[in-house]
Design a protein around this motif. Structure first.
Motif, PDB file in Angstrom:
ATOM      1  N   ALA A   1      40.758  29.761  75.555  1.00 36.78           N
ATOM      2  CA  ALA A   1      40.627  28.892  76.737  1.00 36.78           C
ATOM      3  C   ALA A   1      41.035  29.339  77.932  1.00 36.78           C
ATOM      4  CB  ALA A   1      41.545  27.853  76.364  1.00 36.78           C
ATOM      5  N   ARG A   2      42.158  30.174  78.025  1.00 35.20           N
ATOM      6  CA  ARG A   2      42.442  30.891  79.435  1.00 35.20           C
ATOM      7  C   ARG A   2      41.409  31.647  79.916  1.00 35.20           C
ATOM      8  NH1 ARG A   2      46.449  34.661  81.620  1.00 35.20           N
ATOM      9  NH2 ARG A   2      46.382  35.904  79.670  1.00 35.20           N
ATOM     10  N   PHE A   3      40.905  32.637  79.072  1.00 32.96           N
ATOM     11  CA  PHE A   3      39.977  33.492  79.055  1.00 32.96           C
ATOM     12  C   PHE A   3      38.514  33.001  79.733  1.00 32.96           C
ATOM     13  CE2 PHE A   3      36.838  36.881  77.752  1.00 32.96           C
ATOM     14  CZ  PHE A   3      36.852  37.883  78.736  1.00 32.96           C
ATOM     15  N   ARG A   4      38.086  31.894  78.725  1.00 27.41           N
ATOM     16  CA  ARG A   4      36.868  31.190  79.455  1.00 27.41           C
ATOM     17  C   ARG A   4      36.974  30.610  80.577  1.00 27.41           C
ATOM     18  NH1 ARG A   4      32.626  28.875  76.048  1.00 27.41           N
ATOM     19  NH2 ARG A   4      33.242  29.703  74.177  1.00 27.41           N
ATOM     20  N   ALA A   5      38.139  29.901  80.850  1.00 23.81           N
ATOM     21  CA  ALA A   5      38.459  29.353  82.195  1.00 23.81           C
ATOM     22  C   ALA A   5      38.137  30.250  83.413  1.00 23.81           C
ATOM     23  CB  ALA A   5      39.744  28.700  82.311  1.00 23.81           C
ATOM     24  N   TYR A   6      39.018  31.416  83.104  1.00 27.16           N
ATOM     25  CA  TYR A   6      38.714  32.778  84.134  1.00 27.16           C
ATOM     26  C   TYR A   6      37.240  32.967  84.298  1.00 27.16           C
ATOM     27  CZ  TYR A   6      39.125  37.431  86.081  1.00 27.16           C
ATOM     28  OH  TYR A   6      39.060  38.663  86.612  1.00 27.16           O
ATOM     29  N   LEU A   7      36.450  33.267  83.466  1.00 28.69           N
ATOM     30  CA  LEU A   7      35.095  33.536  83.628  1.00 28.69           C
ATOM     31  C   LEU A   7      34.410  32.471  84.205  1.00 28.69           C
ATOM     32  CD1 LEU A   7      34.574  35.107  79.644  1.00 28.69           C
ATOM     33  CD2 LEU A   7      34.876  36.296  82.031  1.00 28.69           C
ATOM     34  N   ASP A   8      34.512  31.455  83.812  1.00 26.51           N
ATOM     35  CA  ASP A   8      33.943  30.059  84.500  1.00 26.51           C
ATOM     36  C   ASP A   8      34.288  30.272  85.959  1.00 26.51           C
ATOM     37  OD1 ASP A   8      32.228  28.907  82.466  1.00 26.51           O
ATOM     38  OD2 ASP A   8      34.228  27.842  81.724  1.00 26.51           O
ATOM     39  N   ALA A   9      35.346  30.413  86.322  1.00 30.96           N
ATOM     40  CA  ALA A   9      35.854  30.337  87.687  1.00 30.96           C
ATOM     41  C   ALA A   9      35.192  31.664  88.609  1.00 30.96           C
ATOM     42  CB  ALA A   9      37.410  30.662  87.835  1.00 30.96           C
ATOM     43  N   ASN A  10      34.708  32.477  87.915  1.00 31.97           N
ATOM     44  CA  ASN A  10      34.434  33.780  88.653  1.00 31.97           C
ATOM     45  C   ASN A  10      32.694  34.171  88.357  1.00 31.97           C
ATOM     46  OD1 ASN A  10      36.559  35.765  89.700  1.00 31.97           O
ATOM     47  ND2 ASN A  10      37.180  34.627  87.819  1.00 31.97           N
ATOM     48  N   GLY A  11      32.114  32.731  88.082  1.00 33.33           N
ATOM     49  CA  GLY A  11      30.705  32.996  87.727  1.00 33.33           C
ATOM     50  C   GLY A  11      30.030  33.440  86.466  1.00 33.33           C
ATOM     51  N   TYR A  12      30.702  33.753  85.630  1.00 33.47           N
ATOM     52  CA  TYR A  12      30.223  34.167  84.412  1.00 33.47           C
ATOM     53  C   TYR A  12      29.789  33.012  83.379  1.00 33.47           C
ATOM     54  CZ  TYR A  12      29.884  36.625  79.845  1.00 33.47           C
ATOM     55  OH  TYR A  12      29.292  37.327  78.751  1.00 33.47           O
ATOM     56  N   ASP A  13      28.504  33.067  83.003  1.00 30.13           N
ATOM     57  CA  ASP A  13      28.099  31.983  82.126  1.00 30.13           C
ATOM     58  C   ASP A  13      28.651  31.882  80.782  1.00 30.13           C
ATOM     59  OD1 ASP A  13      26.713  29.815  80.757  1.00 30.13           O
ATOM     60  OD2 ASP A  13      24.782  30.212  81.709  1.00 30.13           O
ATOM     61  N   THR A  14      29.592  31.260  80.417  1.00 32.37           N
ATOM     62  CA  THR A  14      30.561  31.311  79.210  1.00 32.37           C
ATOM     63  C   THR A  14      29.340  30.792  77.757  1.00 32.37           C
ATOM     64  OG1 THR A  14      31.276  29.338  79.665  1.00 32.37           O
ATOM     65  CG2 THR A  14      32.594  31.221  80.303  1.00 32.37           C
ATOM     66  N   ARG A  15      28.335  30.252  78.308  1.00 31.46           N
ATOM     67  CA  ARG A  15      27.418  29.838  77.186  1.00 31.46           C
ATOM     68  C   ARG A  15      26.778  31.063  76.425  1.00 31.46           C
ATOM     69  NH1 ARG A  15      22.387  27.179  79.218  1.00 31.46           N
ATOM     70  NH2 ARG A  15      22.979  28.360  81.074  1.00 31.46           N
ATOM     71  N   GLN A  16      27.074  32.191  77.040  1.00 24.12           N
ATOM     72  CA  GLN A  16      26.945  33.436  76.238  1.00 24.12           C
ATOM     73  C   GLN A  16      27.713  33.754  75.012  1.00 24.12           C
ATOM     74  OE1 GLN A  16      25.520  36.929  78.855  1.00 24.12           O
ATOM     75  NE2 GLN A  16      26.493  35.707  80.505  1.00 24.12           N
ATOM     76  N   LEU A  17      29.171  33.250  75.113  1.00 23.39           N
ATOM     77  CA  LEU A  17      30.186  33.311  74.242  1.00 23.39           C
ATOM     78  C   LEU A  17      29.377  32.916  72.830  1.00 23.39           C
ATOM     79  CD1 LEU A  17      33.306  32.778  76.114  1.00 23.39           C
ATOM     80  CD2 LEU A  17      32.140  34.948  75.804  1.00 23.39           C
ATOM     81  N   GLY A  18      29.532  33.549  71.650  1.00 19.88           N
ATOM     82  CA  GLY A  18      29.185  33.157  70.656  1.00 19.88           C
ATOM     83  C   GLY A  18      27.751  33.258  70.103  1.00 19.88           C
ATOM     84  N   LEU A  19      26.812  33.704  71.056  1.00 13.64           N
ATOM     85  CA  LEU A  19      25.570  34.027  70.851  1.00 13.64           C
ATOM     86  C   LEU A  19      25.259  34.823  69.682  1.00 13.64           C
ATOM     87  CD1 LEU A  19      23.832  34.983  74.356  1.00 13.64           C
ATOM     88  CD2 LEU A  19      23.599  33.152  72.831  1.00 13.64           C
TER      89      LEU A  19
END
Length: 325
Positions: A288-306
């Motif tokens: 959860a912490r890493f996903r929030a960090y990626l979101d805050a820095n413009g990374y599209d976290t929908r890629q996770l789990g592809l």
């Protein structure tokens, strides 16, 4: 129980096999002994490799995996770089000592037997006994880690190990007598056992649980690789540490224990100051912490789990522009 304990049983078997081969060769034919021992050692990793190919990943890993996503390495290094450095450093120090002592334990025993022309089977037999001391450390270390947590188990393990190491170094003149080989093997075995109770059991666990799922394989792999570099460096440096004792046989054997015990204290301090506590919910929290960090820095976290063959346009919330791009 299914990781470090298996490795430690490997140490025991790795010491016992040369004993059996040496006995079969009647302590002669040295070329046959070492070639046969190494050849037998190839079999077990190959079996493990085949079993690993059949193992499926859990669903939580699949949901947060970055296997088929673009990895933002700069963001990952900013987020986990220092923690990875700390975990790798502790692993380096642990392997530096453990593999060196494991490989040279037979040499240490040979020094104790001095020039009495003890047969290889005697030295390999005592080496097997010493390696058996890994087992109580790792098997008791499992419930101990569960009780106090991996971080504190590591700190307590290396701290007590350092105390035993300093005692061994200080009393080596007495322990090194041939008639004291039983006492030496016991104290030395306790020294090794405490290493397994502490970093042996917990450094891999900490490497696997102090980062998010998406980068765990690379994070763990880098830390483990640096640990094995420590093993290589240790086996190369160990003879030089011994050589520093010059012609003083006692000092030659004392120095490695002084160095190893000092490094144990260093590991305990590093773990106490820089490592986080780990519990059953740590991976969920890190994801959860890493996903929030990626979101805050413009990374599209929908890629996770592809998964293989999937793309962002297959994910919920994809816009027409994203699909077109």
């Amino acid at each position: 129980m299914f990781t470090n304990t298996m490795i430690d049983w490997g140490f025991v078997i790795g010491a016992f096999v040369p004993y059996v081969v040496a006995a079969a060769c009647h302590n002669g034919h040295l070329s046959t002994i070492w070639r046969t021992s190494l050849g037998i050692g190839v079999v077990f990793p190959l079996i493990l490799f085949v079993l690993r190919l059949r193992l499926k990943e859990p669903e939580e890993f699949k949901r947060n995996s970055m296997r088929y996503a673009k990895t933002p390495y700069s963001l990952v290094l900013k987020f986990y770089g220092f923690r990875l450095f700390i975990v790798s450093l502790i692993w380096f120090i642990y392997d530096f000592s453990t593999y060196s002592f494991g490989i040279y334990s037979s040499t240490i025993l040979a020094n104790i037997f001095n020039d009495s022309s003890a047969p290889l089977t005697t030295i390999f037999g005592w080496n097997t006994v010493i390696n058996l001391f890994y087992i109580p450390g790792t098997m008791l270390g499992g419930p101990f880690s569960d009780l106090v947590g991996p971080r504190w188990a590591l700190i307590i393990g290396v701290s007590v190990q350092a105390i035993v190491g300093f005692i061994m170094a200080g009393d080596y003149a007495n322990l090194s007598q041939p008639h004291m080989v039983g006492a030496f093997a016991t104290v030395y075995g306790i020294f090794l056992s405490l290493g397994e109770l502490g970093p042996g059991n917990n450094i891999g666990l900490l490497a696997a649980k102090t980062c998010a799922t998406g980068v765990r394989g690379r994070y763990y792999g880098i830390a483990a690789a640096i640990g094995k570099v420590g093993a290589f460096v240790g086996t190369w440096v160990f003879p030089h540490i011994e050589a520093a004792g010059g012609k003083n046989a006692v000092a030659t054997a004392q120095y490695p224990f002084f160095v190893s015990s000092s490094l144990c204290i260093l590991s305990a301090i590093i773990a106490f100051v820089f490592l986080p506590n780990v519990n059953q919910d740590t991976i969920t929290y890190e994801d959860a912490r890493f996903r929030a960090y990626l979101d805050a820095n413009g990374y599209d976290t929908r890629q996770l789990g592809l998964r293989k063959g999937e793309s962002l346009e297959d994910q919920p919330g994809a816009t027409h522009a994203e699909t077109k791009s």
